[in-house]
Design a protein around this motif. Structure first.
Motif, short mmCIF file in Angstrom:
data_model
loop_
_atom_site.label_atom_id
_atom_site.label_comp_id
_atom_site.label_asym_id
_atom_site.label_seq_id
_atom_site.Cartn_x
_atom_site.Cartn_y
_atom_site.Cartn_z
N MET A 1 67.33 26.49 -81.29
CA MET A 1 68.39 26.61 -82.55
C MET A 1 69.19 25.35 -82.41
SD MET A 1 70.44 30.03 -84.24
CE MET A 1 69.89 30.98 -83.58
N ASP A 2 69.55 25.02 -83.62
CA ASP A 2 70.21 23.62 -83.54
C ASP A 2 71.28 23.67 -84.20
OD1 ASP A 2 72.20 21.79 -82.46
OD2 ASP A 2 70.76 20.23 -81.83
N LEU A 3 72.57 24.57 -85.06
CA LEU A 3 72.83 23.75 -85.86
C LEU A 3 74.33 23.25 -86.12
CD1 LEU A 3 72.97 28.00 -86.70
CD2 LEU A 3 71.69 26.14 -87.69
N PHE B 1 76.33 23.89 -82.88
CA PHE B 1 75.98 25.25 -81.66
C PHE B 1 74.54 25.53 -81.81
CE2 PHE B 1 74.57 30.04 -82.32
CZ PHE B 1 75.15 30.69 -81.05
N ASP B 2 74.74 25.32 -80.23
CA ASP B 2 72.55 24.77 -79.84
C ASP B 2 72.70 26.05 -78.68
OD1 ASP B 2 70.44 23.69 -78.55
OD2 ASP B 2 71.55 22.14 -78.46
N VAL B 3 71.20 26.78 -79.58
CA VAL B 3 70.91 28.09 -78.66
C VAL B 3 69.11 27.81 -77.61
CG1 VAL B 3 70.61 30.18 -78.50
CG2 VAL B 3 72.42 29.83 -79.96
N ASP B 4 69.25 27.03 -76.50
CA ASP B 4 67.95 27.34 -76.11
C ASP B 4 67.57 28.46 -75.44
OD1 ASP B 4 68.14 24.40 -76.67
OD2 ASP B 4 69.06 24.39 -74.46
N CYS B 5 65.83 28.93 -76.12
CA CYS B 5 65.49 30.52 -76.04
C CYS B 5 64.45 30.07 -74.77
CB CYS B 5 65.09 31.21 -76.86
SG CYS B 5 64.28 32.71 -77.34
N LEU B 6 63.79 31.54 -74.09
CA LEU B 6 63.31 30.77 -72.92
C LEU B 6 62.06 31.70 -73.46
CD1 LEU B 6 65.66 31.74 -69.78
CD2 LEU B 6 64.85 29.24 -70.61
N VAL B 7 61.40 32.02 -74.67
CA VAL B 7 60.79 32.35 -75.08
C VAL B 7 60.03 31.54 -76.58
CG1 VAL B 7 60.94 34.68 -73.95
CG2 VAL B 7 61.92 34.75 -76.32
N ASP C 1 67.85 32.61 -86.72
CA ASP C 1 68.39 31.34 -87.27
C ASP C 1 69.58 31.95 -88.26
OD1 ASP C 1 69.04 28.83 -87.61
OD2 ASP C 1 67.74 28.79 -90.04
N ARG C 2 69.03 33.05 -88.66
CA ARG C 2 70.20 33.47 -90.24
C ARG C 2 71.65 34.13 -89.43
NH1 ARG C 2 65.97 35.23 -92.68
NH2 ARG C 2 65.60 37.41 -92.33
N ALA C 3 71.38 34.60 -87.80
CA ALA C 3 72.29 34.82 -87.26
C ALA C 3 73.45 34.00 -86.44
CB ALA C 3 71.94 35.85 -86.14
N GLY C 4 72.81 32.48 -86.25
CA GLY C 4 73.20 31.59 -85.68
C GLY C 4 73.83 31.39 -87.18
N GLU C 5 73.98 31.25 -88.42
CA GLU C 5 74.34 30.82 -89.40
C GLU C 5 75.67 31.68 -89.36
OE1 GLU C 5 72.13 30.86 -92.58
OE2 GLU C 5 70.67 28.82 -91.54
#
Length: 69
Positions: free
Chosen positions: A22-24, A36-42, A50-54
């Protein structure tokens, strides 16, 4: 929001183990001030994450808004 980075052409991961991302953008007064960049291992990061990231980005923007001149 990239649910499977291996299926996304040209994706460059910061971590070789990244499976989804996710990259916002963080935008204040029309100006991009970061991301705001989140890398996920799955695989399969979802629109719910995505809504939580927003929501997190909104908190960041609200806290930055009063400090950026």
């Amino acid at each position: 929001l990239v649910g499977d980075v291996e299926a996304y052409p040209g994706h460059i991961a910061c971590n070789g183990e990244t499976k989804s991302e996710m990259d916002l953008p963080i935008v204040v007064d029309g100006n991009a001030i970061g991301r705001f960049d989140v890398d996920c291992l799955v695989r399969g990061i979802s629109s719910e994450e995505d809504r939580a990231g927003e929501s997190i980005v909104k908190i960041i923007v609200d806290s930055c808004d009063s400090h950026i001149q």
